[in-house]
Design a protein around this motif. Structure first.
Motif, PDB file in Angstrom:
ATOM      1  N   VAL B 122      -0.460   3.028   5.854  1.00 28.96           N
ATOM      2  CA  VAL B 122       0.017   2.332   4.651  1.00 28.96           C
ATOM      3  C   VAL B 122      -0.623   0.951   4.625  1.00 28.96           C
ATOM      4  CG1 VAL B 122       2.038   1.336   3.491  1.00 28.96           C
ATOM      5  CG2 VAL B 122       2.223   3.567   4.637  1.00 28.96           C
ATOM      6  N   VAL B 123      -1.368   0.631   3.579  1.00 30.44           N
ATOM      7  CA  VAL B 123      -1.984  -0.693   3.502  1.00 30.44           C
ATOM      8  C   VAL B 123      -1.265  -1.622   2.526  1.00 30.44           C
ATOM      9  CG1 VAL B 123      -4.258   0.044   4.298  1.00 30.44           C
ATOM     10  CG2 VAL B 123      -3.766   0.064   1.860  1.00 30.44           C
ATOM     11  N   ASP B 124      -0.451  -1.057   1.651  1.00 25.79           N
ATOM     12  CA  ASP B 124       0.267  -1.905   0.693  1.00 25.79           C
ATOM     13  C   ASP B 124       1.369  -1.074   0.045  1.00 25.79           C
ATOM     14  OD1 ASP B 124       0.884  -4.158  -0.809  1.00 25.79           O
ATOM     15  OD2 ASP B 124      -0.747  -3.901  -2.256  1.00 25.79           O
ATOM     16  N   ILE B 125       2.410  -1.745  -0.401  1.00 26.86           N
ATOM     17  CA  ILE B 125       3.435  -1.100  -1.224  1.00 26.86           C
ATOM     18  C   ILE B 125       3.606  -1.969  -2.469  1.00 26.86           C
ATOM     19  CG2 ILE B 125       5.848  -0.386  -1.392  1.00 26.86           C
ATOM     20  CD1 ILE B 125       5.803   0.206   1.625  1.00 26.86           C
ATOM     21  N   VAL B 126       3.299  -1.387  -3.631  1.00 29.19           N
ATOM     22  CA  VAL B 126       3.446  -2.113  -4.901  1.00 29.19           C
ATOM     23  C   VAL B 126       4.848  -1.790  -5.404  1.00 29.19           C
ATOM     24  CG1 VAL B 126       2.477  -2.501  -7.200  1.00 29.19           C
ATOM     25  CG2 VAL B 126       0.956  -1.788  -5.317  1.00 29.19           C
ATOM     26  N   LYS B 127       5.802  -2.644  -4.994  1.00 28.90           N
ATOM     27  CA  LYS B 127       7.225  -2.315  -5.188  1.00 28.90           C
ATOM     28  C   LYS B 127       7.595  -2.108  -6.647  1.00 28.90           C
ATOM     29  CE  LYS B 127       8.946  -4.513  -1.031  1.00 28.90           C
ATOM     30  NZ  LYS B 127       9.490  -5.759  -0.487  1.00 28.90           N
ATOM     31  N   ARG B 128       7.015  -2.923  -7.548  1.00 32.68           N
ATOM     32  CA  ARG B 128       7.482  -2.857  -8.937  1.00 32.68           C
ATOM     33  C   ARG B 128       7.136  -1.537  -9.612  1.00 32.68           C
ATOM     34  NH1 ARG B 128       3.059  -6.129  -8.836  1.00 32.68           N
ATOM     35  NH2 ARG B 128       1.508  -6.077 -10.504  1.00 32.68           N
ATOM     36  N   HIS B 129       6.193  -0.784  -9.015  1.00 35.98           N
ATOM     37  CA  HIS B 129       5.864   0.532  -9.587  1.00 35.98           C
ATOM     38  C   HIS B 129       6.115   1.675  -8.607  1.00 35.98           C
ATOM     39  CE1 HIS B 129       4.289  -1.516 -13.026  1.00 35.98           C
ATOM     40  NE2 HIS B 129       3.402  -2.173 -12.316  1.00 35.98           N
ATOM     41  N   ASN B 130       6.701   1.405  -7.460  1.00 35.50           N
ATOM     42  CA  ASN B 130       6.945   2.443  -6.449  1.00 35.50           C
ATOM     43  C   ASN B 130       5.658   3.131  -5.995  1.00 35.50           C
ATOM     44  OD1 ASN B 130       9.902   2.224  -6.495  1.00 35.50           O
ATOM     45  ND2 ASN B 130       9.684   3.018  -8.582  1.00 35.50           N
ATOM     46  N   ILE B 131       4.585   2.352  -5.908  1.00 29.49           N
ATOM     47  CA  ILE B 131       3.296   2.891  -5.481  1.00 29.49           C
ATOM     48  C   ILE B 131       3.047   2.494  -4.024  1.00 29.49           C
ATOM     49  CG2 ILE B 131       0.787   2.744  -5.778  1.00 29.49           C
ATOM     50  CD1 ILE B 131       1.315   2.199  -8.793  1.00 29.49           C
ATOM     51  N   VAL B 132       2.772   3.493  -3.186  1.00 28.09           N
ATOM     52  CA  VAL B 132       2.387   3.246  -1.801  1.00 28.09           C
ATOM     53  C   VAL B 132       0.871   3.480  -1.703  1.00 28.09           C
ATOM     54  CG1 VAL B 132       2.673   3.977   0.599  1.00 28.09           C
ATOM     55  CG2 VAL B 132       4.653   3.948  -0.947  1.00 28.09           C
ATOM     56  N   VAL B 133       0.167   2.469  -1.189  1.00 29.19           N
ATOM     57  CA  VAL B 133      -1.295   2.548  -1.089  1.00 29.19           C
ATOM     58  C   VAL B 133      -1.665   2.911   0.348  1.00 29.19           C
ATOM     59  CG1 VAL B 133      -3.458   1.268  -1.329  1.00 29.19           C
ATOM     60  CG2 VAL B 133      -1.581   0.889  -2.946  1.00 29.19           C
ATOM     61  N   LEU B 134      -2.460   3.959   0.487  1.00 26.16           N
ATOM     62  CA  LEU B 134      -2.803   4.518   1.801  1.00 26.16           C
ATOM     63  C   LEU B 134      -4.305   4.460   2.047  1.00 26.16           C
ATOM     64  CD1 LEU B 134      -0.688   7.798   1.466  1.00 26.16           C
ATOM     65  CD2 LEU B 134      -0.040   5.731   2.726  1.00 26.16           C
ATOM     66  N   GLN B 135      -4.663   4.185   3.302  1.00 26.00           N
ATOM     67  CA  GLN B 135      -6.062   4.296   3.730  1.00 26.00           C
ATOM     68  C   GLN B 135      -6.162   5.551   4.585  1.00 26.00           C
ATOM     69  OE1 GLN B 135      -8.755   1.431   3.707  1.00 26.00           O
ATOM     70  NE2 GLN B 135      -9.899   3.340   3.921  1.00 26.00           N
ATOM     71  N   GLY B 136      -7.031   6.463   4.210  1.00 20.95           N
ATOM     72  CA  GLY B 136      -7.278   7.643   5.047  1.00 20.95           C
ATOM     73  C   GLY B 136      -8.099   7.219   6.254  1.00 20.95           C
ATOM     74  N   VAL B 137      -7.663   7.609   7.457  1.00 23.54           N
ATOM     75  CA  VAL B 137      -8.363   7.172   8.670  1.00 23.54           C
ATOM     76  C   VAL B 137      -8.937   8.347   9.473  1.00 23.54           C
ATOM     77  CG1 VAL B 137      -7.177   4.953   8.868  1.00 23.54           C
ATOM     78  CG2 VAL B 137      -6.146   6.981   9.935  1.00 23.54           C
ATOM     79  N   ALA B 138      -8.539   9.553   9.160  1.00 22.71           N
ATOM     80  CA  ALA B 138      -9.120  10.747   9.796  1.00 22.71           C
ATOM     81  C   ALA B 138      -8.760  11.946   8.927  1.00 22.71           C
ATOM     82  CB  ALA B 138      -8.581  10.943  11.210  1.00 22.71           C
ATOM     83  N   ALA B 139      -9.653  12.927   8.854  1.00 24.57           N
ATOM     84  CA  ALA B 139      -9.398  14.093   7.997  1.00 24.57           C
ATOM     85  C   ALA B 139      -9.884  15.355   8.684  1.00 24.57           C
ATOM     86  CB  ALA B 139     -10.086  13.924   6.644  1.00 24.57           C
ATOM     87  N   TYR B 140      -9.190  16.449   8.400  1.00 23.31           N
ATOM     88  CA  TYR B 140      -9.445  17.731   9.064  1.00 23.31           C
ATOM     89  C   TYR B 140      -9.303  18.852   8.045  1.00 23.31           C
ATOM     90  CZ  TYR B 140      -7.813  14.597  12.733  1.00 23.31           C
ATOM     91  OH  TYR B 140      -7.630  13.508  13.541  1.00 23.31           O
ATOM     92  N   VAL B 141     -10.118  19.883   8.228  1.00 21.49           N
ATOM     93  CA  VAL B 141      -9.991  21.098   7.413  1.00 21.49           C
ATOM     94  C   VAL B 141      -9.992  22.293   8.357  1.00 21.49           C
ATOM     95  CG1 VAL B 141     -11.107  22.527   5.652  1.00 21.49           C
ATOM     96  CG2 VAL B 141     -11.117  20.056   5.414  1.00 21.49           C
TER      97      VAL B 141
END
Lengths: 180, 180
Positions: B122-141
């Motif tokens: 989680v890099v930020d939470i924009v409280k007034r819009h209930n938006i949580v901003v995420l940075q992807g740090v690893a991915a798998y398929v």
């Protein structure tokens, strides 16, 4: 186009289709192709990611209005074409044979050829994340259209058309807002 | 699960599938079903809409980590089940027969049964819009999975499975980021 209850308008974006966003800058109409959209609530509020890199952003920021138009799979080549040229030097309605239709509450035009259109007001711009927050103020669906499958960008130049619909309305009853 | 280049991870969310978001609150794992997601950039950054109404939000806000897991259409009933009960009184991994797998960079677990997983901070939470901003740090398929169709919520209890893939890579060449 038939008016859709505002309480149902979020269902036009919930599935994550590629959309066209129209603006009017006081002189000219423009269109951009956007895949980065999100529903924020059922009223409905929407978020889109855009910024200076889109020519439309200046009109969006200044006039604080747009229309989100939902194209279907038969329009895919036009959708890709709109996303790969700029309103700075192109009249996209003319170039792609699309018909602007006057909305009721915003100066940005609806697109006649699309399955659905949502008139929106810009209510906030979260500059640090390039998020534009929109309030849907009127929505329309074309009930006469045969092709109703929307299309989803993969992000690598491939697109996925809607496939089979699976009904889980009974399981979901507790989570579906009234009126939708 | 095979590691996916981070520069390609945005393509897992770009099409707007329903996702499962896992958290770990220091004691327990939890899972929520989320349809309101958006790509913010190619690095990748993502936005999700969530707030106090989701039990997982407390863990997300406190521990600032999660995993976005991408389920396929064969998992739909579990996805709907997860979205219609609460981690406050349910061990959702046990109830829905899902297997938590340790990630590398976050304490929230991957879900073994899913097509893909993205570890996020989680890099930020924009409280007034209930938006949580995420940075992807690893991915798998999971490259061994036969069923690869994801599923998109309509918002009224119906879901749309992926249909046909349409290739516009040539038309889109100018817009596709390097490395994807």
């Amino acid at each position: 186009m038939r008016q859709l209850k505002l309480s149902q308008a979020f269902t036009l974006l919930e599935s994550g289709p590629v959309v066209l966003v129209t603006t009017h800058d006081g002189r000219k109409n423009n269109i951009m192709t956007i895949s980065w959209t999100m529903v924020l609530d059922f009223t409905p509020m929407f978020a889109i990611t855009t910024g200076e890199w889109n020519h439309s952003f200046a009109a969006l920021r200044r006039n604080r209005e747009c229309v989100i138009a939902i194209p279907t799979v038969d329009l895919l080549d036009r959708v890709v074409g709109i996303g790969t040229c700029s309103g700075a030097d192109t009249d996209k309605f003319a170039k792609f044979g699309l018909t602007p239709v006057a909305g009721r509450l915003v100066k940005a035009p609806l697109i006649k050829q699309c399955l659905a259109n949502i008139e929106c007001k810009v209510v906030d711009i979260v500059k640090r994340h390039n998020i534009v927050v929109l309030q849907g103020v009127a929505a329309y669906v074309d009930p006469t259209r045969k092709e109703r499958r929307t299309v989803h960008a993969v992000g690598d130049g491939r697109f996925i058309a809607d496939g089979r619909t699976l009904d889980r309305r009974k399981m979901m009853a507790s989570k579906i807002p009234d009126g939708s």
